[in-house]
Design an enzyme around this catalytic site. Sequence first.
Site, PDB file in Angstrom:
ATOM      1  N   HIS A  88     -58.958 -48.077  -1.120  1.00  0.00           N
ATOM      2  CA  HIS A  88     -58.717 -49.278  -1.938  1.00  0.00           C
ATOM      3  C   HIS A  88     -59.971 -50.151  -2.053  1.00  0.00           C
ATOM      4  CE1 HIS A  88     -54.260 -48.795  -2.117  1.00  0.00           C
ATOM      5  NE2 HIS A  88     -54.447 -48.204  -0.961  1.00  0.00           N
ATOM      6  N   ASN A 161     -47.855 -50.353  -3.413  1.00  0.00           N
ATOM      7  CA  ASN A 161     -48.541 -49.553  -4.439  1.00  0.00           C
ATOM      8  C   ASN A 161     -47.765 -49.620  -5.749  1.00  0.00           C
ATOM      9  OD1 ASN A 161     -50.660 -48.641  -2.843  1.00  0.00           O
ATOM     10  ND2 ASN A 161     -49.649 -46.741  -2.266  1.00  0.00           N
ATOM     11  N   HIS A 352     -52.143 -56.979   5.553  1.00  0.00           N
ATOM     12  CA  HIS A 352     -51.630 -56.267   6.723  1.00  0.00           C
ATOM     13  C   HIS A 352     -50.100 -56.181   6.623  1.00  0.00           C
ATOM     14  CE1 HIS A 352     -50.858 -54.925  10.649  1.00  0.00           C
ATOM     15  NE2 HIS A 352     -51.935 -55.399  11.243  1.00  0.00           N
ATOM     16  N   TYR A 375     -54.375 -51.611  10.014  1.00  0.00           N
ATOM     17  CA  TYR A 375     -54.940 -52.682   9.187  1.00  0.00           C
ATOM     18  C   TYR A 375     -55.767 -53.690   9.992  1.00  0.00           C
ATOM     19  CZ  TYR A 375     -52.536 -50.761   5.168  1.00  0.00           C
ATOM     20  OH  TYR A 375     -52.140 -49.920   4.156  1.00  0.00           O
TER      21      TYR A 375
HETATM   22 FE1  HDE Z   1     -53.014 -48.580   3.217  1.00  0.00          FE
HETATM   23  N1  HDE Z   1     -54.797 -49.048   4.053  1.00  0.00           N
HETATM   24  N2  HDE Z   1     -52.725 -47.167   4.618  1.00  0.00           N
HETATM   25  N3  HDE Z   1     -51.320 -47.952   2.274  1.00  0.00           N
HETATM   26  N4  HDE Z   1     -53.303 -49.903   1.763  1.00  0.00           N
HETATM   27  C1  HDE Z   1     -55.664 -49.964   3.592  1.00  0.00           C
HETATM   28  O1  HDE Z   1     -56.721 -51.581   4.906  1.00  0.00           O
HETATM   29  C2  HDE Z   1     -53.411 -47.082   5.780  1.00  0.00           C
HETATM   30  C3  HDE Z   1     -50.477 -46.961   2.691  1.00  0.00           C
HETATM   31  C4  HDE Z   1     -52.450 -50.233   0.760  1.00  0.00           C
HETATM   32  O2  HDE Z   1     -56.148 -54.900  -1.498  1.00  0.00           O
HETATM   33  C5  HDE Z   1     -56.798 -50.226   4.543  1.00  0.00           C
HETATM   34  O3  HDE Z   1     -57.782 -53.521   4.536  1.00  0.00           O
HETATM   35  C6  HDE Z   1     -52.802 -46.097   6.637  1.00  0.00           C
HETATM   36  C7  HDE Z   1     -49.232 -47.006   1.967  1.00  0.00           C
HETATM   37  C8  HDE Z   1     -53.056 -51.215  -0.108  1.00  0.00           C
HETATM   38  O4  HDE Z   1     -57.046 -55.152   0.479  1.00  0.00           O
HETATM   39  C9  HDE Z   1     -56.448 -49.346   5.745  1.00  0.00           C
HETATM   40  C10 HDE Z   1     -51.754 -45.578   5.931  1.00  0.00           C
HETATM   41  C11 HDE Z   1     -49.366 -48.052   1.094  1.00  0.00           C
HETATM   42  C12 HDE Z   1     -54.302 -51.461   0.438  1.00  0.00           C
HETATM   43  C13 HDE Z   1     -55.176 -48.665   5.279  1.00  0.00           C
HETATM   44  C14 HDE Z   1     -51.701 -46.267   4.671  1.00  0.00           C
HETATM   45  C15 HDE Z   1     -50.668 -48.623   1.300  1.00  0.00           C
HETATM   46  C16 HDE Z   1     -54.432 -50.640   1.608  1.00  0.00           C
HETATM   47  C17 HDE Z   1     -58.164 -50.089   3.961  1.00  0.00           C
HETATM   48  C18 HDE Z   1     -50.785 -44.486   6.342  1.00  0.00           C
HETATM   49  C19 HDE Z   1     -48.360 -48.534   0.057  1.00  0.00           C
HETATM   50  C20 HDE Z   1     -55.367 -52.391  -0.108  1.00  0.00           C
HETATM   51  C21 HDE Z   1     -58.713 -51.486   3.822  1.00  0.00           C
HETATM   52  C22 HDE Z   1     -50.140 -44.734   7.575  1.00  0.00           C
HETATM   53  C23 HDE Z   1     -47.149 -49.046   0.661  1.00  0.00           C
HETATM   54  C24 HDE Z   1     -55.149 -53.797   0.334  1.00  0.00           C
HETATM   55  C25 HDE Z   1     -57.720 -52.331   4.429  1.00  0.00           C
HETATM   56  C26 HDE Z   1     -56.210 -54.688  -0.275  1.00  0.00           C
HETATM   57  C27 HDE Z   1     -55.547 -50.640   2.442  1.00  0.00           C
HETATM   58  C28 HDE Z   1     -54.531 -47.806   6.080  1.00  0.00           C
HETATM   59  C29 HDE Z   1     -50.753 -45.946   3.666  1.00  0.00           C
HETATM   60  C30 HDE Z   1     -51.120 -49.739   0.521  1.00  0.00           C
HETATM   61  C31 HDE Z   1     -57.518 -48.441   6.223  1.00  0.00           C
HETATM   62  C32 HDE Z   1     -53.294 -45.705   8.004  1.00  0.00           C
HETATM   63  C33 HDE Z   1     -48.029 -46.088   2.161  1.00  0.00           C
HETATM   64  C34 HDE Z   1     -52.452 -51.833  -1.353  1.00  0.00           C
HETATM   65  O5  HDE Z   1     -56.185 -50.112   6.882  1.00  0.00           O
END
Ligand code: HDE
Length: 729
Positions: A88, A161, A352, A375
């Site tokens: 992202h 999402n 988060h 997060y």
């Molecule tokens: Fe994320 N995801 N994600 N994700 N995600 C990040 O956090 C992660 C997942 C989502 O505009 C990271 O600050 C894991 C689902 C959005 O700043 C990180 C898993 C959904 C955003 C991270 C998921 C999301 C992130 C990268 C599986 C939809 C952007 C930078 C367990 C429900 C937020 C950050 C923004 C961002 C980890 C799966 C949505 C690395 C480990 C499912 C919208 O922490």
Amino acid sequence: MTQSNKAAAGRRPRPGDGSDGSHAKEAQLAAFTADAETRLTTNQGLQIPDNHNSLKAGVRGPTLLEDFVLREKITHFDHERIPERVVHARGSAAHGFFEVYKSMSQFTSAEFLQDPAVKTPVFVRFSTVAGSRGSADTVRDVRGFAVKFYTPQGNYDLVGNNIPVFFIQDAMKFPDLIHAVKPEPHNEMPQAASAHDTFWDFASLMPETTHMLMWAMSDRAIPRSLRMMEGFGVHTFRFVNSRGESHFVKFHWKPKLGVHGLAWDEAQKIAGKDADFHRRDLWEAIENGDFPEWELGVQMIPQDKEHAFGFDLLDPTKLIPEEMVPVQRIGRMVLNRNPDNFFAETEQVAFHPGHLVPGIDFSNDPLLQGRLFSYTDTQISRLGGANFHELPINKGVCPFHNFQRDGMHRQTIARGQVAYEPNSLGDGKEFRVDGGHAGFQSFPEETEPPKVRRRSPSFDDHFTQARLFFNSQSAAEKEHLIAAFRFELSKVEVPAVRQRMVDNLAHVDEKLARRVAEVLGIQAPDAKAAAGRAGFRDHRFTLPIDESPALSMAGSGDGSVKTRKVAILVADGIDSASLKAIREPIEQAGARCLVVGPRLGTIVSASKRQLEVDATFANTSSVMFDAVLVPAGAQSAKTLVESGDAVHFVLEAYKHCKAICAVGEGVQLLATLGVGPDPKAAPAGVVVASTPVTNLGDTTAAVRIAQDFVAAIAQHRHWGRAHVDGVPA
Ligand code: HDE
């Protein structure tokens, strides 16, 4: 209220900029500051006499190490970049507010969901997942839809999402998924694209990705605008009311403008012509006062109905069809202010899924549980330490009190001797722990021993909902989906990966798999050879419905053309009277018209009027617009017909199934499409008016044409349009 007043009204005092009145030193220095604000200084406030020349030993001599002004400037610059988000990374954001329609106290004690009179400030960041920070907006990808509510009980983040399911069922697989989709490690290619071997290798070996793949290959993954996307919380969460009663809940954001996608060819071209297409669209809409709006929807399931669905509510590769549990719209969100500073706000915002408020809680979805760790961990590395919650964009509107201390970039000046609890040395009152029922209470769910490292058998079905999605698409949407699979898999160099993927697809729909395989130079699909083997289609799992109309984007929207962009193609000699009569009703309907001509400045109409040109054939193209209008005028039509760019403009708009209106001699631009002046013979979404040009001074006729054109634009695209494949654009 003027636009800037409106924006100011939406602002909350922001700690750190002095607007909260907390900076005594700043008050003392007010008089000095008023003067100093107009002068350039170092970070210590020292006025800089010359910002063009470094300090040298003689005008032609070496620069002196002593020049601390130069050193401070360059050092700060050297450290301007911070690590981008691991996923992202590319995002765009806006401020706004949320208001609930009526109290939700029956279901949740969350304070921001109680009182319709209260406007809760929000900050929303939209993003792509795979690309780097500077990648293009219109790539095929999932879009992040992250909302931070600044509530009186603390910040609540709904980090979702634009697709309601996910690729994997357990957080353990997330690093593998992301490593597979990101550019390949040996050559860092391709940027922001899933169309390569490692992604499809992984996907084809992980049948649980299938449902999400159907969404990712649909037009949902190439949105027309961030303002025209749905949002989803994805996981099942809980609402908990003041009596401690729980409902499972799925969150939805429903856009007022409907859900609309681009054509794939268009998306690729936009990526080159304007990599900031979505960012610009969001920014301009807000600047123009066309504030994007979504309704918050919830699907609520009583605690005792957890196992009533034939699929597991904890499985993030499953959605709850709206026909089984309706979405109740409980409030609305309006985005009405652009950020002041991209870095300080959009880049430094830290979301988060564990930022909760009382009344909302998690479920045991194993994907969600893994996110709860990830997060905070990622923010510490990205934002340089444990104090990222103190950055203005992340700081809550309610105060926080605790005994956490120190760390990089600490802002809070904690007072007194005591940094522990219990204590007898401090006052202690403001830091008390209430115990009992105050504060955040986790729902006291009973847990199921034993401790295991295994997937629940209730997560075993990977195809029923993928099939439901495919069956629910319109004929055109199915064609787009097939074309997307074909495109992506055609970029895969290893035939065995292509084969395995279509073998998997045969479990979704035989015909879909066959159609995809046809152009890939491989064998016909064989479900028995699929990665999960024949047995992995489990007949225990059934759904009471075969189709869910809510999964299709067809016919979406409220029929308005607000903010839709119309290109008016002009050259010297256009009929300005007829253009004016048609243009006015289009603009009154809310569409935005831009005049595109051979040069900037003005062109001269047949009646010698000047018409301002907004863009040229060289600096824009049809893919930046939703519709094209070719006005009447013998001389202008002649010039345009002789211009390859102008003809291409119209052909391309036709190919991308956009609304086109050609009037009088302007119809000549459609000649290569075989479209003539007969309105009855015009293809879907093409409005032609052969009426003698002079008669179009007759406003009734012009209004009628404009109305037909507006109705055509309101349909978004005319996907069923005939013969688009044959158009050379
Ligand atoms: Fe994320 N995801 N994600 N994700 N995600 C990040 O956090 C992660 C997942 C989502 O505009 C990271 O600050 C894991 C689902 C959005 O700043 C990180 C898993 C959904 C955003 C991270 C998921 C999301 C992130 C990268 C599986 C939809 C952007 C930078 C367990 C429900 C937020 C950050 C923004 C961002 C980890 C799966 C949505 C690395 C480990 C499912 C919208 O922490």
